[in-house]
Design a protein around this motif. Structure first.
Motif, mmCIF file in Angstrom:
data_model
loop_
_atom_site.group_PDB
_atom_site.id
_atom_site.type_symbol
_atom_site.label_atom_id
_atom_site.label_comp_id
_atom_site.label_asym_id
_atom_site.label_seq_id
_atom_site.Cartn_x
_atom_site.Cartn_y
_atom_site.Cartn_z
ATOM 1 N N GLU A 20 0.827 -1.201 0.000
ATOM 2 C CA GLU A 20 0.000 0.000 0.000
ATOM 3 C C GLU A 20 0.866 1.258 0.000
ATOM 4 N N ILE A 21 1.841 1.264 0.903
ATOM 5 C CA ILE A 21 2.707 2.447 0.983
ATOM 6 C C ILE A 21 3.465 2.630 -0.318
ATOM 7 N N HIS A 22 4.057 1.563 -0.774
ATOM 8 C CA HIS A 22 4.892 1.699 -1.966
ATOM 9 C C HIS A 22 4.077 2.059 -3.181
ATOM 10 N N THR A 23 2.860 1.505 -3.258
ATOM 11 C CA THR A 23 2.025 1.854 -4.404
ATOM 12 C C THR A 23 1.697 3.335 -4.394
ATOM 13 N N GLN A 24 1.373 3.835 -3.212
ATOM 14 C CA GLN A 24 1.098 5.270 -3.145
ATOM 15 C C GLN A 24 2.325 6.082 -3.497
ATOM 16 N N PHE A 25 3.450 5.625 -2.987
ATOM 17 C CA PHE A 25 4.711 6.301 -3.293
ATOM 18 C C PHE A 25 4.934 6.334 -4.792
ATOM 19 N N LEU A 26 4.728 5.189 -5.421
ATOM 20 C CA LEU A 26 4.939 5.128 -6.859
ATOM 21 C C LEU A 26 3.951 6.006 -7.602
ATOM 22 N N ASP A 27 2.735 6.095 -7.081
ATOM 23 C CA ASP A 27 1.766 6.992 -7.704
ATOM 24 C C ASP A 27 2.292 8.409 -7.713
ATOM 25 N N HIS A 28 2.793 8.826 -6.546
ATOM 26 C CA HIS A 28 3.340 10.183 -6.486
ATOM 27 C C HIS A 28 4.528 10.333 -7.425
ATOM 28 N N LEU A 29 5.344 9.312 -7.443
ATOM 29 C CA LEU A 29 6.534 9.362 -8.294
ATOM 30 C C LEU A 29 6.159 9.520 -9.751
ATOM 31 N N LEU A 30 5.218 8.694 -10.163
ATOM 32 C CA LEU A 30 4.822 8.749 -11.572
ATOM 33 C C LEU A 30 4.169 10.078 -11.915
ATOM 34 N N THR A 31 3.384 10.582 -10.972
ATOM 35 C CA THR A 31 2.781 11.889 -11.227
ATOM 36 C C THR A 31 3.863 12.934 -11.417
ATOM 37 N N ASP A 43 15.213 25.123 -12.007
ATOM 38 C CA ASP A 43 14.402 24.895 -13.200
ATOM 39 C C ASP A 43 13.327 23.857 -12.932
ATOM 40 N N PHE A 44 13.718 22.830 -12.191
ATOM 41 C CA PHE A 44 12.721 21.824 -11.842
ATOM 42 C C PHE A 44 11.688 22.400 -10.892
ATOM 43 N N GLY A 45 12.189 23.238 -10.001
ATOM 44 C CA GLY A 45 11.266 23.804 -9.026
ATOM 45 C C GLY A 45 10.193 24.660 -9.652
ATOM 46 N N ALA A 46 10.510 25.142 -10.865
ATOM 47 C CA ALA A 46 9.542 26.011 -11.521
ATOM 48 C C ALA A 46 8.297 25.271 -11.985
ATOM 49 N N ILE A 47 8.378 23.965 -12.057
ATOM 50 C CA ILE A 47 7.194 23.196 -12.467
ATOM 51 C C ILE A 47 6.251 23.175 -11.276
ATOM 52 N N LYS A 48 5.131 23.826 -11.399
ATOM 53 C CA LYS A 48 4.349 24.035 -10.173
ATOM 54 C C LYS A 48 3.659 22.787 -9.657
ATOM 55 N N GLU A 49 3.292 21.888 -10.564
ATOM 56 C CA GLU A 49 2.649 20.689 -10.036
ATOM 57 C C GLU A 49 3.620 19.866 -9.218
ATOM 58 N N LEU A 50 4.848 19.952 -9.602
ATOM 59 C CA LEU A 50 5.862 19.193 -8.881
ATOM 60 C C LEU A 50 6.008 19.720 -7.466
ATOM 61 N N ALA A 51 5.806 21.030 -7.328
ATOM 62 C CA ALA A 51 5.926 21.608 -5.991
ATOM 63 C C ALA A 51 4.860 21.066 -5.059
ATOM 64 N N MET A 52 3.714 20.710 -5.628
ATOM 65 C CA MET A 52 2.633 20.190 -4.788
ATOM 66 C C MET A 52 2.829 18.723 -4.473
ATOM 67 N N ASN A 53 3.703 18.096 -5.190
ATOM 68 C CA ASN A 53 3.901 16.670 -5.004
ATOM 69 C C ASN A 53 4.645 16.422 -3.694
#
Lengths: 777, 194
Positions: free
Chosen positions: A495-506, B50-60
């Protein structure tokens, strides 16, 4: 021995059913059949077969002590008898494990239906036919709701493109291919089918083309293939309803008109979009209404399941009013309301919903297949070798070609491609069922003079797919070594890793500047968290992150398992940590956090005060109310409880050895809170010693259920919650309002009731894993 | 194809990159365009801002870790080839690729994908995810909504579940094992990069 008794009972039942069926003489709906209803006199004949012999006494003209008035209760009586027979049949199959492992249940039920129909016919009466209205309004919705409510959203959305392709394009292809070729066959001189026009053929083709969810469910559930294939075939069977509805109405309309223009085709496409999207919107609206309603049901827990059922049924009916796709509405309603409703309702209601849905869908499913058998015997048939043979052949060929062609296109867009084994199973799993039958049945005789022939053909196809394909799919799955369903549950790691990967991929998608799957999913999740959850979920649970919810559920299950395995046995390696199931303490604002900490001694003092005071108020709780389910303390469960108490004592001893936190009094407040709320066993133990009925009290009490659970805590160790009432100012302890204790209720209530239940009842076929899925996993 | 080949020439080491990462020319060009778009000052390399400028990334929640993954230890800049190589991890796996015995494992193999994810957890690069590192990740993901105790208990539980050699940390093998049921090929691939 069991089997013999069972057979005897069912034989008697069938006999009475046959007799009653004969006595009442329900008229068949065949085109050419106009038999008048049976006259009353026949009522008395079968009476002799019945076990009730009392009315054979001498008939004096005195006050009738005992009289026979069957007509009064005919309808409900017959319905109940049918349902009872269906359920007994189901029971029977499972008493014969060898038979049920070879032959899928649906086949057996159809055979039973055939037998019963044959018996009825032998008696000389007309067997009842599966009326379309009954089918569509009463038998189908429970099955679809069950499917929709427990739909695995994650797999469904991941494969949505593929499913839609199969459902829409595949069904269209099937319809036109079969319809067109059948028309070609009909044109052959030798066939004597000249009067079947193109539109009839196309209509027939469109009815035939739809893969049936009932049949698919019935067969696939038994073979346990991997989730991907299951969701592909099943999803297709659900979504193609929209296509079927549109095509059906389209061709029905056209068969009146006899000419088709381009605008008609265009309108047809628009109609399809309206039907499917409209159905989904209607379903979603009702789903949201249901979720919103469930937010306020904390005081009337008893009727919570009712809302789920009624709203869903209303969604179905509302969609049917506008000729939208009722199935899609039902699925949308179930899928939309589920995450919110489950966060709001009590554990008991959740179980109730699950059980009821499974029960109704099981009964429906059984009845459908039995009636299919009976209708086969009943309905007027017109057998035409060429037509029927051609139908069957084209149907199979169309399916295979369709799947192969579509997979070729789809694989270009999929990350995980579909192998040829997958394709084979998908093609082979395209079963037809009762929906097709009912749709043909609905055709009017005037426009379709060859309706009986259509009926015969469709019954043949249904029988073929259900029997031949249904029976052989299991050995084929084994032969081809298709991946089976993985039975294990998700671990917290996954569960944790899947969520982590979701964030990563996003994140990666954002870096690439690509608005892909993850991006939108993330956006939807954010929207859901920010706005929707606040509206639809009551109290503090709206802020609970998915991971925590999952974690709590997991801990709960483990706690149950621990107790079930009994005190004295080994402890599993992963102990539920005692700090785990604490209240959610949402750190609402930094202001609250900035307040200075109270000294521990003072806290203890406060706690003691509260504990003593609140214990007095506890007496008020148990007022009688019809809406509560307060159990009788001297019920049967007494003994079980004693045993359990002993087990828990043992368990507690063991667990105390492993506790990483020191004993309660010197705990820091939050940890103390944690400890006491976490250990269901401990709490259960204490409550058992102090006040027996409390274990079984349902939270459908007129009091605020949350306040009750709070008191529950207080009884044992006393904790923070109601401090602010007593002692304002200077207190840092955030006061979880009674609402917040809702979360507490879950760990508190669940294990205790579960303990009762677990000991006796394993529950329906486990859909446990699906429940663990968070909103958009 | 004419325009692609001419644009391709402008990109340094395009051939080598395609060879190593398995990207098609179209992909390389697309990534190059994206690289140039991010590199606002046109320096030919990217820095963290430069990476920081991507705003969606900042929310991640793990945005900073992802950015950190692009920069090899010690280096302050990311050039195009490093950029592409990192992103190559997320290419969907080629199932029917012929297995040459001597060729190194492709960057987007399942194992390498997992290694990349592992490195994001393991910031101090000691080959293990310690309890603290796990806690940091959990804190980042769950943020303000949970108490410290809950986080700690979840972390403990996680390690307990995955830790087979009882060293209170999750090694790469244990990490891989705990994810064996997850379809990494699907989970860690971006369709765009095909």
């Amino acid at each position: 021995m069991e089997l013999k008794m069972f057979l005897l009972v069912s034989g008697l039942l069938v006999g009475s059913l046959v007799a009653l069926g004969g006595a009442s003489g329900s008229p068949a709906k065949g085109c050419k059949d106009n038999k008048p209803p049976v006259i009353e006199k026949d009522c008395h004949e079968p009476a002799k077969n019945r076990t009730d012999k009392k009315e054979n006494e001498t008939v004096k003209k005195s006050f009738p002590v005992l009289s026979l008035d069957y007509e009064n209760v005919r309808l409900p009586f017959e319905i109940s008898l049918w349902v009872l027979m269906a359920s007994l049949m189901k029971l029977g199959f499972h008493l014969m494990p060898r038979l049920s492992s070879i032959v899928p249940e649906s086949c057996l039920l159809i055979v039973v239906g055939l037998l019963v129909g044959g018996l009825i016919k032998l008696v000389g009466e007309v067997p009842p036919v599966l009326e379309s209205k009954i089918f569509f309004f009463y038998l189908l919705p429970p099955i679809i709701l069950d499917a929709g409510y427990f739909l695995p959203i994650r797999q469904f959305t991941e494969n949505l493109g593929t499913i839609l392709m199969f459902a829409v394009v595949g069904t269209l292809w099937n319809a036109f291919f079969v319809g067109g070729l059948l028309y070609g066959v009909c044109q052959l001189q030798s066939a004597n089918l000249g009067d079947v026009n193109l539109l009839s053929c196309l209509l027939f083709g469109s009815i035939l083309s739809a893969v049936d969810p009932v049949a698919v469910l019935a067969v696939f559930e038994e073979i346990h293939i991997n989730e991907l294939l299951h969701i592909l075939v099943f999803g297709e069977s659900l979504l193609n309803d929209a296509v079927t509805v549109v095509l059906y109405h389209l061709f029905e309309e056209f068969s009146n008109a006899n000419t088709i223009t381009a605008t008609d085709v265009f309108l047809g496409v628009v109609c399809f979009l309206v039907v499917s999207l409209g159905g989904i919107v209607v379903g979603a609206i009702y789903g949201i209404l249901a979720a919103f309603t469930s937010r306020f049901t904390s005081h009337t827990r008893v009727i919570e399941p009712l809302f789920v059922f009624v709203y869903s049924y209303m969604a179905y009916l509302s969609a049917e009013v506008f000729h939208l796709s009722g199935i899609m509405a039902l699925i949308a309603c179930g899928a939309v309301m589920r995450p919110y409703v489950e966060a709001n309702i009590s554990h008991k209601s959740h179980t109730t919903i699950k059980y009821f849905l499974k029960m109704w869908s099981s009964v429906s499913d059984t009845l459908i297949f039995i009636f299919l058998g009976v209708s086969t015997v009943a309905g007027p048939h017109e057998w035409n070798w060429i037509f029927v043979g051609a139908t069957l052949f084209f149907c199979l060929v169309a399916r295979v070609l369709g799947v192969i062609g579509l997979t070729f296109v789809i694989n270009k867009f999929r990350i995980v491609k579909l192998t040829s084994k997958d394709q084979f199973i998908i093609a082979y799993g395209g079963l037809r069922g009762a929906i097709a039958f009912s749709l043909v049945y609905l055709l009017s005789c005037d426009h379709f003079p060859r309706k009986n022939m259509f009926l015969t053909a469709i019954i043949t196809v249904i029988f073929f797919t259900v029997f031949v394909q249904g029976m052989t799919i299991r050995p084929l799955v084994d032969l081809l070594a298709v991946k089976k369903k993985q039975e294990t549950k998700r671990s917290i790691n996954e569960e944790i890793h899947t969520q982590f990967l979701d964030h990563l991929l996003t994140g990666i998608e954002d870096i690439c500047g690509h608005y892909g799957h993850h991006h939108w999913k993330d956006k939807l999740n954010r929207f859901n968290k920010k706005y929707v959850k606040k509206c639809l979920i009551a109290g503090e649970r709206s802020k609970e992150p998915q991971l925590i919810a999952f974690y709590h559920k997991m801990e709960m299950k483990q706690a149950i398992e621990l107790v079930e395995s009994g005190g004295g046995s080994k402890l599993p390696s992963a102990m539920p940590s005692t700090v785990s199931m604490q209240n959610i303490q949402p750190k609402r604002s930094s202001q609250e956090r900035a307040l200075p900490q109270l000294s521990k001694a003072r806290e203890e003092e406060i706690r003691k005060i509260l504990r003593t005071n609140l214990q007095k108020t506890r007496q008020r709780l148990y007022s009688y109310n019809r809406h509560t389910l307060i159990a009788d303390p001297y019920e049967d469960g007494w003994n079980e409880m004693l045993i359990r108490r002993k087990k828990m004592k043992d368990l507690e001893k063991k667990m105390n050895n492993y506790l990483t936190v020191p004993a309660p009094p010197s705990d820091s407040p939050s940890v103390a809170r944690a400890r006491l709320t976490s250990d269901p066993q401990v709490r259960g133990l204490k409550s058992a010693t102090k006040n027996i009925p409390s274990i079984k009290v349902d939270f459908a009490s007129p009091q605020n259920p949350e306040s009750f659970s709070v008191e529950d805590e207080f009884r044992q160790k006393g904790s923070q919650p109601k401090e602010s009432k007593e002692d304002d100012g200077g207190l840092t302890m955030k006061v979880p309002s009674p609402e917040k204790q809702k979360k507490d209720k879950t760990p508190d209530e669940e294990p205790q009731q579960r303990l009762m239940r677990c000991l006796s009842d394993p529950g329906p076929a486990a859909e446990e894993e699906d429940e663990d899925d968070p909103f958009l996993p | 194809m004419g325009s692609t080949s001419s644009t391709l020439l402008k990109i340094p080491n395009a051939e080598v990159l395609m060879q190593e990462t398995g990207f098609s020319p179209a992909h390389i060009i697309r990534l190059h365009d994206r690289f140039k778009a991010l590199d606002k000052e046109g320096r030919g390399y990217l820095c963290p801002q430069d990476f920081g400028a991507i705003k969606e990334l900042a929310m991640n929640p793990i945005g900073d870790r992802i950015i950190g993954a692009f920069f090899s230890p010690g280096k302050e800049t990311v050039d195009f080839s490093t950029f592409v190589k990192i992103l190559a991890h997320f290419r969907p796996v080629d199932k029917d690729r012929p297995k040459e015995p001597n060729s190194p494992e492709p960057i987007n193999s399942r194992s390498n994908k997992l290694k990349f994810a592992f490195q994001l957890y393991d910031q101090d690069k000691d080959g293990k995810i310690s309890r603290d590192e796990l806690l940091k990740v959990l804190r980042a993901m769950l943020g303000m909504q949970v108490t410290e105790e809950q986080l700690e208990s979840i972390a403990d539980r996680t390690i307990q579940e995955a830790d087979l050699d009882r060293d209170e940390a999750i090694s790469f093998e244990e990490f891989r094992k705990s994810l064996e049921k997850v379809n990494i090929d699907h989970k860690m691939s971006i369709r765009f990069l095909r």
